[in-house]
Design a protein around this motif. Structure first.
Motif, short mmCIF file in Angstrom:
data_model
loop_
_atom_site.label_atom_id
_atom_site.label_comp_id
_atom_site.label_asym_id
_atom_site.label_seq_id
_atom_site.Cartn_x
_atom_site.Cartn_y
_atom_site.Cartn_z
N LYS A 1 5.40 -1.75 -13.32
CA LYS A 1 5.05 -3.17 -13.16
C LYS A 1 5.47 -3.72 -11.80
CE LYS A 1 5.39 -4.17 -18.10
NZ LYS A 1 6.06 -4.99 -19.15
N ASP A 2 6.13 -2.88 -11.00
CA ASP A 2 6.61 -3.33 -9.68
C ASP A 2 7.51 -4.56 -9.81
OD1 ASP A 2 3.59 -2.36 -7.95
OD2 ASP A 2 5.51 -1.32 -8.12
N ILE A 3 8.44 -4.48 -10.76
CA ILE A 3 9.37 -5.58 -11.00
C ILE A 3 10.80 -5.04 -10.97
CG2 ILE A 3 10.22 -7.26 -12.68
CD1 ILE A 3 7.37 -7.64 -13.61
N MET A 4 11.66 -5.80 -10.29
CA MET A 4 13.09 -5.51 -10.30
C MET A 4 13.79 -6.72 -10.88
SD MET A 4 15.68 -4.71 -7.11
CE MET A 4 15.27 -6.24 -6.28
N SER A 5 14.81 -6.48 -11.67
CA SER A 5 15.54 -7.58 -12.30
C SER A 5 17.02 -7.48 -11.99
CB SER A 5 15.33 -7.56 -13.81
OG SER A 5 13.96 -7.73 -14.14
N TYR B 1 12.12 3.65 2.48
CA TYR B 1 13.08 4.74 2.44
C TYR B 1 13.73 4.81 1.07
CZ TYR B 1 16.73 7.83 4.26
OH TYR B 1 17.57 8.88 4.49
N SER B 2 13.87 6.00 0.53
CA SER B 2 14.32 6.13 -0.85
C SER B 2 15.81 5.85 -1.03
CB SER B 2 13.98 7.51 -1.39
OG SER B 2 14.58 8.51 -0.59
N ALA B 3 16.61 6.21 -0.05
CA ALA B 3 18.05 6.00 -0.18
C ALA B 3 18.37 4.52 -0.05
CB ALA B 3 18.79 6.80 0.88
N CYS B 4 19.40 4.11 -0.76
CA CYS B 4 19.76 2.70 -0.76
C CYS B 4 20.88 2.38 0.22
CB CYS B 4 20.17 2.27 -2.17
SG CYS B 4 18.77 2.05 -3.29
N SER B 5 20.92 1.12 0.59
CA SER B 5 21.93 0.63 1.52
C SER B 5 22.17 -0.84 1.24
CB SER B 5 21.43 0.81 2.96
OG SER B 5 22.24 0.09 3.87
N MET B 6 23.37 -1.29 1.56
CA MET B 6 23.68 -2.71 1.45
C MET B 6 23.54 -3.41 2.80
SD MET B 6 24.67 -3.64 -1.67
CE MET B 6 25.27 -2.91 -3.21
N ILE B 7 23.03 -2.70 3.78
CA ILE B 7 22.88 -3.28 5.12
C ILE B 7 21.62 -4.13 5.17
CG2 ILE B 7 22.61 -2.79 7.58
CD1 ILE B 7 24.12 -0.16 7.09
N ILE C 1 18.86 -0.56 -6.12
CA ILE C 1 18.39 0.41 -7.11
C ILE C 1 17.31 1.27 -6.45
CG2 ILE C 1 16.72 -1.23 -8.11
CD1 ILE C 1 17.39 0.13 -10.85
N ASP C 2 17.45 2.58 -6.60
CA ASP C 2 16.44 3.44 -6.00
C ASP C 2 15.28 3.65 -6.97
OD1 ASP C 2 18.26 6.62 -6.33
OD2 ASP C 2 17.25 5.37 -7.82
N ARG C 3 14.32 4.43 -6.54
CA ARG C 3 13.09 4.54 -7.32
C ARG C 3 13.33 5.23 -8.66
NH1 ARG C 3 8.13 3.13 -6.56
NH2 ARG C 3 6.52 4.17 -7.80
N THR D 1 0.83 -1.20 0.00
CA THR D 1 0.00 0.00 0.00
C THR D 1 0.87 1.25 0.00
OG1 THR D 1 -0.12 -0.08 2.41
CG2 THR D 1 -1.89 -1.16 1.18
N GLN D 2 2.12 1.10 0.35
CA GLN D 2 3.05 2.22 0.33
C GLN D 2 3.94 2.11 -0.89
OE1 GLN D 2 6.15 1.67 3.49
NE2 GLN D 2 4.99 -0.20 3.89
N ARG D 3 4.43 3.27 -1.35
CA ARG D 3 5.33 3.25 -2.48
C ARG D 3 6.69 2.74 -2.03
NH1 ARG D 3 6.68 8.65 -5.88
NH2 ARG D 3 8.09 9.00 -4.13
N LEU D 4 7.23 1.80 -2.78
CA LEU D 4 8.52 1.25 -2.42
C LEU D 4 9.64 2.22 -2.79
CD1 LEU D 4 8.08 -2.48 -3.45
CD2 LEU D 4 8.03 -1.49 -1.15
N GLY D 5 10.59 2.36 -1.92
CA GLY D 5 11.74 3.20 -2.19
C GLY D 5 12.85 2.37 -2.79
N CYS D 6 13.88 2.12 -2.00
CA CYS D 6 15.00 1.34 -2.51
C CYS D 6 14.65 -0.15 -2.52
CB CYS D 6 16.24 1.57 -1.65
SG CYS D 6 17.69 0.69 -2.25
N MET D 7 15.11 -0.81 -3.58
CA MET D 7 15.02 -2.27 -3.65
C MET D 7 16.42 -2.82 -3.86
SD MET D 7 11.58 -2.80 -5.96
CE MET D 7 11.42 -4.54 -5.53
N GLY D 8 16.62 -4.03 -3.39
CA GLY D 8 17.96 -4.59 -3.50
C GLY D 8 17.97 -6.09 -3.68
N TRP D 9 19.10 -6.56 -4.17
CA TRP D 9 19.37 -7.99 -4.28
C TRP D 9 20.46 -8.35 -3.28
CZ3 TRP D 9 16.51 -11.42 -6.82
CH2 TRP D 9 15.68 -10.98 -7.85
#
Length: 123
Positions: A75-79, A100-106, A51-53, A28-36
């Motif tokens: 499409k709400d897809i990350m590759s 959160y929009s900023a990315c992190s590897m933590i 990868i950020d938004r 329901t919330q907009r996703l900020g950073c996504m990661g693998w």
């Protein structure tokens, strides 16, 4: 229900390529950073790509030049494309997301996780 579902894993020979996908749904919330992230047997989970938004990528030094992360917000897809596979890439690969929009590897900074997709690379 909020979900991240990974797909695309498999068994490949060294030097080959794979593309992993992560589909997000139910948020329901907009996703900020996504990661693998990946976790090899007996090792801690580690971040490999974020990868950020607006599409700015970040990579762990160990995968720079071989991994490419992309994202389709509509499409709400990350590759994650992995080229020149190495046996040390063998691991369970997880998709993660945070508002959160900023990315992190933590690892602990991501509240949302998928169940993972296995990548096995043979020499």
């Amino acid at each position: 229900q909020e979900q991240l579902v990974e797909s695309g894993g498999g068994s490949e020979q060294a030097g080959g390529s794979l593309t992993l996908s992560c589909a997000a749904s139910g948020f329901t919330q907009r996703l900020g950073c996504m990661g693998w992230f990946r976790q090899a047997p007996g090792k801690e989970r580690e971040g490999v790509a974020t990868i950020d938004r607006i599409g700015r990528p970040g990579y762990a030094d160990s995968v720079k030049g071989r991994f490419v992360v992309s994202r389709d917000n509509a499409k709400d897809i990350m590759s994650l494309r992995i080229d020149y596979l190495k046996p040390e890439d063998t691991a369970m690969y997880y998709c993660a997301a945070r508002s959160y929009s900023a990315c992190s590897m933590i690892v602990d900074s991501y509240p949302f996780w998928g169940r993972g997709t296995q990548v096995t690379v043979s020499s």
